[in-house]
Design an enzyme around this catalytic site. Structure first.
Site, PDB file in Angstrom:
ATOM      1  N   ASP A 100       1.502  -2.279   1.855  1.00 38.43           N
ATOM      2  CA  ASP A 100       1.142  -3.523   1.162  1.00 38.43           C
ATOM      3  C   ASP A 100       2.293  -3.893   0.235  1.00 38.43           C
ATOM      4  O   ASP A 100       2.125  -4.026  -0.975  1.00 38.43           O
ATOM      5  CB  ASP A 100      -0.165  -3.328   0.383  1.00 38.43           C
ATOM      6  CG  ASP A 100      -0.708  -4.635  -0.181  1.00 38.43           C
ATOM      7  OD1 ASP A 100      -0.368  -5.710   0.359  1.00 38.43           O
ATOM      8  OD2 ASP A 100      -1.470  -4.573  -1.170  1.00 38.43           O
TER       9      ASP A 100
ATOM     10  N   ASP B 195      12.975   2.366  -1.255  1.00 36.37           N
ATOM     11  CA  ASP B 195      12.742   1.436  -0.158  1.00 36.37           C
ATOM     12  C   ASP B 195      11.767   2.074   0.825  1.00 36.37           C
ATOM     13  O   ASP B 195      12.054   3.128   1.405  1.00 36.37           O
ATOM     14  CB  ASP B 195      14.088   1.140   0.519  1.00 36.37           C
ATOM     15  CG  ASP B 195      13.984   0.071   1.591  1.00 36.37           C
ATOM     16  OD1 ASP B 195      12.948   0.022   2.291  1.00 36.37           O
ATOM     17  OD2 ASP B 195      14.939  -0.706   1.753  1.00 36.37           O
ATOM     18  N   GLY B 196      10.618   1.447   1.014  1.00 35.47           N
ATOM     19  CA  GLY B 196       9.606   2.001   1.901  1.00 35.47           C
ATOM     20  C   GLY B 196      10.080   2.154   3.332  1.00 35.47           C
ATOM     21  O   GLY B 196       9.716   3.119   4.023  1.00 35.47           O
TER      22      GLY B 196
END
Length: 254
Positions: free
Chosen positions: A123, A105-106
């Protein structure tokens, strides 16, 4: 889904909803305009030591940076296992000492007490658009804290999103106003450059010489995007401060 023609292979969320596109004749090239604009960080960080990317997609930016910035360490975070499973289909290079793709998970990644990056590229879209965690105030605050001083966050936003003004305002707030907004000339994407530093401590875009080891033909193809960024920023035709003020009275989505 994957769509393929004689010369291209694309990753799409649905028919007509293009996420990434690869030129089969040159798999490392950037075929979409917005990805070329995201490389505009080179105007301010010509030789980054480290780049982190949130969102792999078809790997266009990851492959491009891997090929043209051979002295840079690149880490990509992707949450969708189905996207990761198509890594070889889109000719994404294997992990090495300077390139790795992580499943995760960014939003959680930038909260970890790990070495920060000079550039953070965001992005990370899914079929429903920008996930809530990647557009929250907490996320942008975390990105600011996580970056090296003088580092850049480069975020792709969609002008057609109703939440677009709120996202820009949140980035402004998180980065103390050090934000520049550059829309595509002919598309609906908008690239936001946000810099970690003192209030309004923003360098002027300069005429940039080709970084060492950057392939000549790739550098040539990137010039129209870099020129567009310089023009927009120098003319202040898109001012993030104005955008933020315009929506300051609008309740932000949760």
């Amino acid at each position: 889904m994957i769509q393929e023609t004689l010369t291209t292979k694309s990753l799409q969320f649905a028919i007509g909803d293009l996420q990434s596109c690869m030129d089969l004749r040159d798999p490392d090239a950037l075929t979409l305009d917005y990805t070329q604009l995201m490389m505009g960080f080179l105007l301010f960080q010509a030789q980054p030591r480290t780049i982190a990317m949130i969102g792999l997609g078809g790997g266009s930016l990851a492959k491009y940076c891997h090929r043209n910035l051979p002295s840079t360490t690149i880490t990509v975070i992707e949450i969708n296992p189905h996207v990761l499973a198509m890594r070889e289909v889109f000719c994404i290079p294997p992990d090495s000492d300077r390139f790795r793709v992580l499943m995760g998970d960014g939003a959680e990644y930038v909260r970890r007490p790990i070495p920060a990056s000079d550039v953070l590229m965001v992005d990370g879209y899914d079929v429903e658009g920008l996930p809530a965690d990647l557009g929250s105030q907490r996320f942008y605050d975390d990105c600011y804290q996580w970056l090296e001083r003088g580092g850049l966050m480069v975020a792709n936003l969609h002008l057609s999103s109703k939440a677009y003004p709120q996202f820009v305002e949140r980035i402004q707030r998180g980065f103390q106003g050090n934000v520049r907004v550059v829309p595509e000339q002919y598309g609906s994407n908008c690239i936001v450059f946000a810099r970690k530093g003192g209030a309004h401590n923003w360098p002027t875009p300069h005429s940039l010489h080709r970084p060492p080891d950057f392939e000549t033909f790739a550098w040539r193809d990137l010039q129209p995007a870099l020129d567009h960024i310089r023009k927009v920023i120098s003319q202040h035709s898109v001012d993030a401060t104005t955008v933020g003020a315009a929506v300051s009275q609008t309740p932000a989505p949760p």
